[in-house]
Design an enzyme around this catalytic site. Structure first.
Site, PDB file in Angstrom:
ATOM      1  CD  GLU A  88      -2.737  -1.547   0.365  1.00 17.30           C
ATOM      2  OE1 GLU A  88      -2.440  -1.136  -0.729  1.00 17.30           O
ATOM      3  OE2 GLU A  88      -3.301  -2.840   0.167  1.00 17.30           O
ATOM      4  NE  ARG A 108       0.277   7.290  -5.605  1.00 15.27           N
ATOM      5  CZ  ARG A 108      -0.421   7.513  -6.123  1.00 15.27           C
ATOM      6  NH1 ARG A 108      -1.646   7.602  -6.877  1.00 15.27           N
ATOM      7  NH2 ARG A 108      -1.656   8.076  -5.053  1.00 15.27           N
ATOM      8  N   GLY A 153     -12.088   5.131 -18.457  1.00 16.77           N
ATOM      9  CA  GLY A 153     -13.638   4.242 -17.949  1.00 16.77           C
ATOM     10  C   GLY A 153     -14.041   4.887 -19.197  1.00 16.77           C
ATOM     11  CG  ASP A 167      -2.957  -2.265  -7.488  1.00 17.50           C
ATOM     12  OD1 ASP A 167      -2.327  -2.026  -6.486  1.00 17.50           O
ATOM     13  OD2 ASP A 167      -4.174  -2.042  -6.810  1.00 17.50           O
ATOM     14  CD1 TRP A 173      -1.948   2.710  -1.261  1.00 12.60           C
ATOM     15  CD2 TRP A 173      -0.815   3.047  -3.668  1.00 12.60           C
ATOM     16  NE1 TRP A 173      -1.793   1.164  -1.977  1.00 12.60           N
ATOM     17  CE2 TRP A 173      -1.373   1.369  -3.863  1.00 12.60           C
ATOM     18  CE3 TRP A 173      -0.732   3.533  -4.792  1.00 12.60           C
ATOM     19  CZ2 TRP A 173      -1.628   0.626  -5.067  1.00 12.60           C
ATOM     20  CZ3 TRP A 173      -0.156   2.527  -6.058  1.00 12.60           C
ATOM     21  CH2 TRP A 173      -0.893   1.154  -5.714  1.00 12.60           C
ATOM     22  CG  ASP A 226      -5.056  -8.657   1.223  1.00 13.64           C
ATOM     23  OD1 ASP A 226      -4.467  -8.398  -0.059  1.00 13.64           O
ATOM     24  OD2 ASP A 226      -3.449  -9.464   1.442  1.00 13.64           O
TER      25      ASP A 226
END
Lengths: 968, 135
Positions: free
Chosen positions: A188, A240, A257, A349, A402, A462
């Site tokens: 993460e 990042r 999208g 991811d 993040w 998770d």
């Protein structure tokens, strides 16, 4: 190279998914879908790019739990069966849709599944990891990993438990992938101060983290996230890039999208009557996604148009072109702003590509193809970037991730906070179990290893994430509780000696991850002893550092330093160390008074800037009454220092080695001033045991000093473990601060050729510098010489130093027939030593016992290749085949081979020397050591103040008595 | 120090919020009852939040807030970003003030809050997480 770089980083992770008899549970299908929709399409993409000669570079992170499943034949079988069912379903769908508008899409799916099947069986033989490994060997992909079970490290309680997550993860990656990763993906992107030290100790060179973790660093890095920074532990951090993330992640503005792309939420598993999809959903006819989705996003409403792969492909090209243009403009703007060699790090991811954003793998392919034709932006991996450009500046990073909000809210909130009391208690218990059973075998060892597995599995990020998101929340809560229950069951059985083999076997069968796990990782280092990592992961010192940095300076402190050696009185390295540290602390504004032994060539009172040196007592003697002299000297130290302290108080006493221990303890108690002690070496270590009354007396004094000190500094982890083992020093008292060298003495003043000329050196020169005592291993070097001379007859060996072993060594050289090529130089002064280190072809440090190994560091600073025994502190200084070569201690054959290799391969030697010199400048400067020592001083002073504040807050009378009883 | 099973943990949730959890073993509660000659129902449990201020080691301040023994956890809001904190759970008594029972580890709040939209999940929505729709 043009103006800048792009680092595409894909992180692939799934939690460990337990097997079921049918192999068709919802959770097992997560893995199948990820493999067939993301990992294989991405691998196909990368292989096409490689075959077409496109110069792409990407970084892939595979979590250890995912790797374990991908490498397991039973899970691979499940993937194969799932693919067979998809092929069957697609075939039926072609029949069912014949003549309808959906038929073309059904046919397209059938072709796609056939292509995946062909690829899987014909190109990678059913093993996708093989495919990724091959591309890594080609240099196209850099493969890295993450914490063992993707534990969210900022919320792990202890350093040791965090270390277990990191090192177990690295071990599992190495087992499966056959390589050691150079970097890691922090789960993460979660960072907290202190983690970098654990990463450095594990040999990790870089990690990724969230933008604001870099942006809030102190001092603020001038290039922001567009160049890697270096943490104080020497690990590079890449931040990042928000813009790259937004272009892909953003629900509204992001590429996925687009209305032409496939609609994820319309699947025939839900749309068709159950009789049409029954065999392809969950057992018992429970609906789920099948992977066949016939529609495109179309728009916000419920009416969806049919999916058109050609239209989607057109959009992919447009989006890839837009992305590349945006990155080009970005690096151009960064370069214009004065940021040299900017790197844009775009991490995602991996499952986004293909599973969620169906067209993602195509987009990746197009991005690299377009980049190949557009100069100014080069694809690169982090390791390759660091090979070309150094990371920096050194900054202190703050906590962050993040996740939503940027910190810990996703993993710690009202829905999932019940996890942490149990997790933290389990951490403590696991550490206790490992300490209590350092040499377990048989069933007990299996149970301890399984307990470690259950704890690691319970820590998966998770579970907390899924509970927060309300997505399979019941499953996630049950899994976390199941692993915690499993751990607690094992814990109770172990402590009550009631282990049952069948129950341990059941848990091993259910949670079989990490076959090579060793529970002893919770007990400490490789030697099984306690190590200083046993402390809370988050510590206050980092905050203090930043506070001081933000103010531009630190509060000046008055330090009383005690040492029997101080130049010009030098016996070993202690005097130089004390002087170097005192000067470096003074250079940072502290007032340092050194009280040391008298010396005929030095004045009793000397002032060197803010360093004041006071020489007291009778002259040092090393005869039979050495202890008598030590106690007399200590009395003189107390008299001198007490007079000084009564005049103006000191903030802290820093004692170097046992010879000043009695004085340090007396001063501490009399003036209520905290004491810090540095143990440079131990009597037990020097002699390989305690054999005489004097040795035992020294050992007692060493223990006493460690006992009296608030904190104990060791120069290496090896030395810290030795101290902890010999004196039962609590781990939280120990700190590791390395020795340093003044690189200026080994830099510009003597270049290699010049030095060789000055010294009259000819031919390959092998150099040893050190005391001639057995533990320095000169005998090993001499025994290696015949084999070295066989390959390099012109080679010469120079032995600089003196000691009681001299006669034995000269006799050995004669006996071995190498006396002609070996010269004993005797004692060499500092200037000549520096010249020799520059002039030698290779410096050999063949020690059998070496707490630190300063000579290796000095040779490295000189840029001369070093060959050192893999023992003690040397193993922490030299990175094998990167900044030197390590050989097993006491092995003349291995040493001869390493010397031969360095003498033969000039480019290897040059590379080792250059990298070593850089490392010394960055990590072993006096400045760096002074900053670390300052951190420690401040931590001690804060702890002291906290203790006093609590006492002040207590009430008088009965309350105070109660408080005393419960004082923490 | 209380029995080894009693504990108070402190964690950072975000720059202005800490999470505290505690567990007090039966034996320890009984000891407190004996020491104060009071039944546990009448004990006023309190959480004290210490902050290390800008004055360096000398600048320690604290606030005290009542908590229920049975709660076992508590979110401490409105702490300052970039601060060093530790917590204590104790009993607030009449005449004897605050009697500490447990002390936590020390935590450090990060320097500043992140503006909304900065993080992955807020920018992109959790819908893209591989596990988000696994239910």
């Amino acid at each position: 190279m043009g103006q800048g770089y792009l680092a595409l980083v894909l992180h692939a992770h799934l939690p460990f998914l337990q097997r079921t008899d049918s192999g068709n549970s919802l959770q097992e299908r997560w893995l199948y879908e990820a493999v067939l929709e993301s990992y294989i399409p991405l691998l196909m993409t990368f292989r096409r790019l490689w075959r077409d000669g496109v110069p792409f570079r990407a970084t892939l992170s595979f979590s250890p739990t995912l790797l374990g499943m991908l490498a397991d034949p039973r899970y691979r079988g499940g993937v194969a069966r799932h693919l067979e069912k998809l092929l069957d379903l697609a075939e039926r769908e072609v029949e069912r849709t014949r003549g309808s508008g959906e038929e073309a899409v059904a046919r397209w799916y059938r072709s796609r599944f056939e292509e995946i099947s062909r690829f899987l069986w014909q190109e990678v033989d059913g093993d996708i990891l093989r495919g990724f490994r091959e591309l890594a060997r080609e240099g196209c992909l850099e493969l890295i990993t993450t914490a063992a079970t993707h534990g969210y490290l900022p919320l792990v309680r202890s350093r040791r438990a965090a270390k277990a997550q990191i090192e177990t993860g690295l071990q599992e990656f190495s087992r499966i992938m056959g390589m050691r990763p150079r970097g890691v993906w922090l789960p993460e992107c979660g960072f907290t101060p202190g983690l970098d030290e654990l990463l450095a100790a594990a040999g990790v060179r870089y990690f990724f983290t969230e933008s604001h973790v870099i942006e809030h660093a102190r001092p603020a890095p001038p290039a922001g996230v567009y160049r890697p920074v270096l943490t104080p532990a020497g690990v590079a951090a890449f931040g990042r890039d928000r813009e790259s993330s937004r272009q892909v992640w953003d629900r509204l503005e992001g590429y996925p999208g687009d209305h032409a792309y496939r609609e994820f939420y319309r699947d025939i598993g839900w749309d068709l009557p159950l009789e049409a999809v029954g065999p392809y959903v969950l057992d018992g006819g429970v609906r789920c996604d099948t992977g066949l989705k016939y529609h495109r996003i179309t728009g916000p409403g419920p009416d969806k148009a049919l999916y058109d792969p050609l239209l989607a492909a057109q959009r992919v090209r447009e989006h890839a072109s837009h992305f590349v243009s945006a990155k080009l403009a970005q690096v151009k703007a960064l370069a214009a702003a004065g940021i040299a060699q900017p790197i844009v790090v775009a991490p995602y991811d991996a499952e986004l590509f293909g599973h969620w954003w169906f067209e993602g793998p195509q987009w990746v392919e197009e991005v690299f193809r377009i980049m190949a034709g557009r100069p100014g932006l080069e694809a690169i991996t982090p390791a390759a970037y660091l090979d070309r450009h150094p990371a920096g500046p050194v900054v202190h990073l703050s906590m962050g991730s993040w996740g939503a909000g940027g910190y810990n809210e996703v993993w710690l909130n009202g829905a999932n906070d019940w996890l942490y009391p149990r997790l933290h208690k389990a951490e403590e218990r696991m550490i206790g179990l490992a300490r209590a059973h350092p040499k377990a075998t048989g069933l007990l060892e299996r149970a301890l290893n399984q307990a470690a597995r259950e704890l690691l599995l319970a820590q998966s990020s998770d579970w907390a994430f899924m509970i927060t998101m309300g997505s399979a929340a019941d499953y996630a809560a049950a899994r976390a509780a199941q692993h915690l229950d499993g751990f607690e069951e094992l814990y109770r059985a172990i402590v009550s000696w009631s282990l049952r083999e069948d129950r341990v076997a059941q848990l091993e069968e259910r949670d079989w991850v990490f076959p090579q796990i060793d529970y002893r990782i919770y007990a400490g280092g490789a030697h099984g002893a306690l190590d200083p990592a046993d402390a809370p992961l988050v510590r206050p010192s980092s905050r203090l550092v930043r506070r001081m940095l933000s103010r531009g300076d630190r509060p000046p402190r008055r330090i009383l330093m005690l040492s029997w050696e101080y130049p010009p009185f030098v016996v070993g390295g202690l005097g130089h160390h004390t002087a170097g540290l005192a000067r470096a602390l003074a250079a940072r504004g502290h007032a340092v008074t050194v009280v040391t032994a008298v010396h005929p060539e030095a004045a009793p009172l000397e002032r060197q800037g803010l360093v004041e040196v006071r020489r007291v007592g009778p002259p040092p003697r090393t005869d039979d009454d050495f202890l008598g002299w030590v106690y007399g000297f200590n009395e003189a130290v107390v008299r001198e220092a007490a007079a000084l302290m009564e005049e103006a108080p000191y903030d802290l006493i820093h004692a170097h080695d046992w010879l000043v221990g009695p004085a340090a303890a007396a001063l501490k108690q009399r003036f209520d001033v905290p004491l810090v002690a540095t143990i440079h070496a131990t009597e037990h270590g020097r002699n390989g045991g305690l054999f005489t009354p004097l040795q035992r007396a020294i050992h007692r004094e060493e223990w006493r000093l460690t006992h009296e000190a608030w904190r104990v500094i060791a120069c290496s982890r090896y030395m810290a473990e030795e101290v902890s083992r010999l004196f039962a020093t609590p781990p939280e008292k120990l700190a590791v601060i390395p020795n340093a060298v003044d690189a200026r003495h080994f830099g510009a003043s003597f270049m290699g050729g010049q030095a060789r000329e000055t010294l009259g050196l000819e031919g390959p020169t092998i150099l040893f510098v050190g005391r001639l005592v057995p533990e320095k291993g000169v005998q090993v070097l001499l025994r290696a010489m015949p084999a070295v001379l066989e390959r390099h007859p012109a080679a010469r060996c120079l032995i600089a130093g003196r000691g009681p072993f001299h006669e034995t060594l000269t006799a050995l050289a004669r006996e071995l027939g190498v006396a002609e090529r070996v010269r004993f130089l005797g004692f060499v002064d500092e200037a000549r030593k520096q010249a020799l280190l520059h002039g030698a072809t290779v410096v050999v440090v063949p020690s059998l016992y070496e707490p630190f190994g300063i000579i290796a560091l000095e040779a490295m600073a000189a840029g001369t290749p070093v060959i050192a025994s893999a023992t003690g502190g040397l193993a922490e200084i030299v990175d094998h085949r990167l900044t030197g070569i390590m050989v097993p201690p006491g092995d003349p054959d291995a040493l001869a081979e390493a010397i031969g290799e360095v003498l033969t391969h000039e480019t290897l030697a040059q590379g080792l020397g250059a990298r070593a010199a850089l490392k010394v400048r960055e990590q072993f400067s006096w400045h760096a050591v002074a900053v670390k020592t300052e951190d420690l001083y401040e931590e001690v002073l804060v702890q002291l103040a906290m203790g006093r504040a609590c006492v002040d807050a207590a009430s008088p009378g009965a309350g105070k008595r109660l408080l005393a009883g419960y004082a923490g | 120090m209380m029995a080894h099973g009693s504990r108070l943990g402190a964690m950072v949730q975000h720059p202005t919020c800490l999470f505290a959890y505690w567990e007090i073993e039966e034996a320890d509660l009984a000891a407190v009852e004996r020491a104060l000659n009071a039944r546990r129902e009448s004990l006023s449990l309190a959480l004290r939040v210490y902050r290390l201020g800008d004055g360096g080691p000398e600048g320690v301040s604290y606030v005290t807030m009542p908590v229920d023994l049975s709660m076992g956890r508590y979110y401490v809001n409105d702490v300052e970003p970039g601060g060093l904190y530790w917590l204590e759970v104790g009993v607030q008594t009449e005449g004897q003030g605050f009697l500490r029972l447990l002390r936590s580890n020390i935590v450090e709040t990060p320097p500043a809050a992140v503006s909304p939209g900065d993080s992955r999940a807020e920018a992109g929505g959790v819908a893209y997480s591989p596990l988000a729709a696994c239910g």
